[in-house]
Design a protein around this motif. Structure first.
Motif, mmCIF file in Angstrom:
data_model
loop_
_atom_site.group_PDB
_atom_site.id
_atom_site.type_symbol
_atom_site.label_atom_id
_atom_site.label_comp_id
_atom_site.label_asym_id
_atom_site.label_seq_id
_atom_site.Cartn_x
_atom_site.Cartn_y
_atom_site.Cartn_z
ATOM 1 N N PHE A 71 42.038 4.439 -24.364
ATOM 2 C CA PHE A 71 42.180 3.019 -24.754
ATOM 3 C C PHE A 71 42.722 1.592 -25.461
ATOM 4 N N GLN A 72 42.377 2.851 -26.621
ATOM 5 C CA GLN A 72 43.031 1.622 -27.886
ATOM 6 C C GLN A 72 44.639 1.025 -26.759
ATOM 7 N N ALA A 73 45.407 1.689 -26.249
ATOM 8 C CA ALA A 73 46.497 0.979 -25.734
ATOM 9 C C ALA A 73 46.180 0.639 -24.281
ATOM 10 N N MET A 74 45.085 0.032 -24.695
ATOM 11 C CA MET A 74 45.333 -1.058 -22.898
ATOM 12 C C MET A 74 45.083 -2.748 -23.575
ATOM 13 N N THR A 75 46.422 -3.013 -24.072
ATOM 14 C CA THR A 75 45.735 -4.109 -25.013
ATOM 15 C C THR A 75 45.234 -5.446 -24.062
ATOM 16 N N ASP A 76 46.059 -5.217 -23.237
ATOM 17 C CA ASP A 76 45.187 -6.889 -21.992
ATOM 18 C C ASP A 76 43.547 -6.260 -21.662
ATOM 19 N N LEU A 77 43.190 -5.660 -22.239
ATOM 20 C CA LEU A 77 41.605 -5.129 -21.924
ATOM 21 C C LEU A 77 40.666 -5.865 -23.560
ATOM 22 N N PRO A 78 39.442 -6.531 -23.220
ATOM 23 C CA PRO A 78 38.779 -7.088 -24.389
ATOM 24 C C PRO A 78 38.214 -6.046 -24.904
ATOM 25 N N ALA A 79 38.939 -6.262 -26.120
ATOM 26 C CA ALA A 79 38.058 -4.361 -27.560
ATOM 27 C C ALA A 79 36.629 -4.312 -26.648
ATOM 28 N N ASP A 80 35.691 -4.644 -26.686
ATOM 29 C CA ASP A 80 34.581 -5.120 -26.038
ATOM 30 C C ASP A 80 34.732 -3.876 -25.369
ATOM 31 N N MET A 85 34.386 -7.763 -14.404
ATOM 32 C CA MET A 85 34.370 -8.140 -12.819
ATOM 33 C C MET A 85 35.962 -6.712 -12.476
ATOM 34 N N ARG A 86 35.679 -6.667 -11.429
ATOM 35 C CA ARG A 86 36.482 -5.744 -10.157
ATOM 36 C C ARG A 86 37.655 -5.301 -11.190
ATOM 37 N N TYR A 87 38.333 -7.450 -11.236
ATOM 38 C CA TYR A 87 39.917 -7.337 -11.370
ATOM 39 C C TYR A 87 40.288 -6.221 -12.974
ATOM 40 N N ARG A 88 39.087 -6.264 -13.675
ATOM 41 C CA ARG A 88 39.332 -5.300 -14.801
ATOM 42 C C ARG A 88 39.677 -3.770 -14.666
ATOM 43 N N GLY A 89 39.001 -3.230 -13.274
ATOM 44 C CA GLY A 89 39.347 -2.098 -13.055
ATOM 45 C C GLY A 89 41.019 -1.819 -11.920
ATOM 46 N N ARG A 90 41.067 -3.217 -11.466
ATOM 47 C CA ARG A 90 42.970 -3.002 -11.211
ATOM 48 C C ARG A 90 43.893 -3.126 -12.791
ATOM 49 N N ARG A 145 37.121 -1.548 -23.927
ATOM 50 C CA ARG A 145 38.182 -0.568 -24.464
ATOM 51 C C ARG A 145 36.954 0.263 -24.755
ATOM 52 N N ARG A 146 35.497 -0.050 -25.716
ATOM 53 C CA ARG A 146 35.179 0.585 -26.727
ATOM 54 C C ARG A 146 33.818 0.901 -25.968
ATOM 55 N N ARG A 147 33.124 0.608 -25.330
ATOM 56 C CA ARG A 147 32.218 0.971 -23.850
ATOM 57 C C ARG A 147 32.990 1.898 -23.128
ATOM 58 N N LEU A 148 34.106 1.718 -22.608
ATOM 59 C CA LEU A 148 35.221 2.753 -21.583
ATOM 60 C C LEU A 148 34.911 4.393 -22.737
ATOM 61 N N ALA A 149 35.243 3.875 -23.790
ATOM 62 C CA ALA A 149 35.560 5.115 -24.341
ATOM 63 C C ALA A 149 34.204 5.825 -24.798
ATOM 64 N N GLU A 150 33.395 4.150 -24.609
ATOM 65 C CA GLU A 150 31.651 5.275 -24.495
ATOM 66 C C GLU A 150 31.541 6.332 -23.519
ATOM 67 N N THR A 151 31.619 6.044 -22.885
ATOM 68 C CA THR A 151 30.985 6.322 -21.458
ATOM 69 C C THR A 151 31.435 7.137 -20.729
ATOM 70 N N SER A 152 33.144 7.162 -20.674
ATOM 71 C CA SER A 152 34.030 7.544 -19.876
ATOM 72 C C SER A 152 34.902 8.505 -20.793
ATOM 73 N N ARG A 153 35.856 9.399 -19.973
ATOM 74 C CA ARG A 153 36.673 10.057 -20.710
ATOM 75 C C ARG A 153 37.914 10.199 -20.000
ATOM 76 N N LEU A 154 38.813 9.572 -20.807
ATOM 77 C CA LEU A 154 40.869 9.813 -20.349
ATOM 78 C C LEU A 154 41.604 11.534 -19.959
ATOM 79 N N THR A 155 41.202 12.063 -19.583
ATOM 80 C CA THR A 155 42.208 13.470 -19.884
ATOM 81 C C THR A 155 43.743 13.034 -19.654
ATOM 82 N N THR A 156 43.964 13.859 -21.051
ATOM 83 C CA THR A 156 45.787 13.180 -21.356
ATOM 84 C C THR A 156 45.746 14.541 -21.907
#
Ligand code: SAH
Length: 360
Positions: A44-53, A25-30, A55-66
């Motif tokens: 991604f692990q810090a994003m505790t109100d996003l479903p674990a699944d 759902m788009r609200y997950r983007g918000r 978070r895992r898929r975001l970590a697999e498909t995207s980057r988060l410059t830190t």
């Protein structure tokens, strides 16, 4: 790896589209936008109100410059902390955190690794341009410093390494992300972008009617002297530059700031101030004087306070609102590019002489 989108550089609507592509759902983007740009989450692990699944898929498909803190030094008076930050691929940039007695916290960020402008008095210019930073690499400098200091930013100045207007798209995107309500919410009037004076880009900003403070590095009251300090000035004569600044002021309603680095015996005589006064007469301008921060190996001197006062007085007499930048962090190599230079392997770290540090 690199074809994965960097979420740190995406606006909220782009994050919404990205999670929609992942079937969410788009609200997950918000929610994601608040983690990435508001709280500056480090992973991604810090994003505790996003479903674990998710978070895992975001970590697999995207980057988060830190950005990683390689080194930090705080000035003796505690007002300034300078950071050397490493991008994921290893190149390093400098960022500065400045604390003011009234509670302001100002983040000074870099927009490029190195710089191509080669101003003769600037440490960053010595090494030339490495590459442009991405929007995510620019905004994460602020997140990394907030994370390290535990403090909250109130102002952002684009006055670190690099020429922001030579990396205009990333700079504009970073400004939007820092200003966004889902981001850090730094007001446009609390964001300053400093430029060496690239005329076409200033005109473009005027048309875009961006609301940040534009600071233009002038450093001289005439073309000949300016070109001897700022090589790119040969391409944009002062009259063209000032016309572009006037246009920016007209379109945005914002007063332009002119920066003027004071180099003893080079551009800091009273006659320079008088000419500068004449030059800027009629412009809604403000002048910020910066007594040169010594860069070891460069053939300039920082003027004594009485010379600085004399110059400032002559400008005010000419009717120009003038401030003198309070020197911060001279004892921690806070001038552009100095920390990085001192930290580059193979170079001997050169200390600022105690006499200079004490002269503050
Ligand atoms: N490229 C942008 C941002 C540069 S840093 C620009 O040219 O404006 C911000 C300001 O610091 C510029 O005015 C720059 O000329 C000035 N500066 C660079 N090195 C300095 C030094 N050693 N001491 C004092 N000011 C310096």
């Amino acid at each position: 790896m690199s074809d994965r989108p960097d979420l740190r550089g995406l606006l909220q609507d782009e994050l919404e589209s990205w999670v929609a592509e992942l079937g969410e759902m788009r609200y997950r983007g918000r929610q994601l936008a608040r983690w990435v740009h508001g709280r500056g989450a480090r992973d991604f692990q810090a994003m505790t109100d996003l479903p674990a699944d998710l978070r895992r898929r975001l970590a697999e498909t995207s980057r988060l410059t830190t950005l990683r803190v390689v080194r930090s030094t705080t000035s003796a008076d505690g007002s300034t902390t300078k950071f050397l930050l490493a991008c994921p691929e290893g190149s390093t940039v400098e960022s500065v955190w400045m604390r003011y007695a009234d509670g302001r916290r100002s983040a000074c960020v870099s927009t490029q690794v190195g710089c191509a402008m080669a101003c003769t008095f600037c440490a960053t210019g010595l090494a030339g341009l490495g590459r442009n930073l991405t929007a995510g690499e620019i905004t994460d400098q602020v997140h990394a410093m907030q994370h390290e200091t535990g403090e909250r930013v109130t102002h952002v100045v684009f006055m670190g390494m690099g020429e922001p207007l030579a990396n205009l798209e990333a700079t504009l995107r970073a400004v939007r992300l820092l200003n966004a309500p889902y981001g850090l919410g730094v007001g446009m009037r609390r964001i300053t972008v400093s430029t060496v004076g690239l005329v076409p880009q200033i005109l473009r900003l005027a048309e875009l009617r961006v609301g940040f403070t534009l600071a233009v590095s002038l450093h001289a009251p005439d073309d000949e002297l300016r070109q001897s300090l700022v090589p790119i000035a040969a391409r944009y004569p002062l009259d063209e530059l000032l016309r572009a600044c006037t246009r920016y002021a007209q379109r945005t309603g914002r007063r332009v700031t002119f920066e003027y680095v004071l180099l003893e015996g080079v551009n800091d005589e009273v006659h320079h101030a008088r000419r500068l006064g004449k030059l800027l007469r009629g412009l809604r301008a403000h002048v910020n004087l910066i007594p040169w921060n010594p860069v070891p190996g460069l053939p300039y001197r920082r003027p004594q306070p009485d010379r600085v006062r004399r110059f400032a007085a002559a400008l005010r007499e000419a009717g120009l609102p003038t401030t003198v930048r309070v020197e911060r962090g001279v004892d921690i190599l806070a001038a552009c590019g100095q920390l990085r230079e001192a930290h580059t392997p193979g170079r001997t770290p050169r200390r600022v002489p105690a006499s200079l540090a004490a002269a503050r």
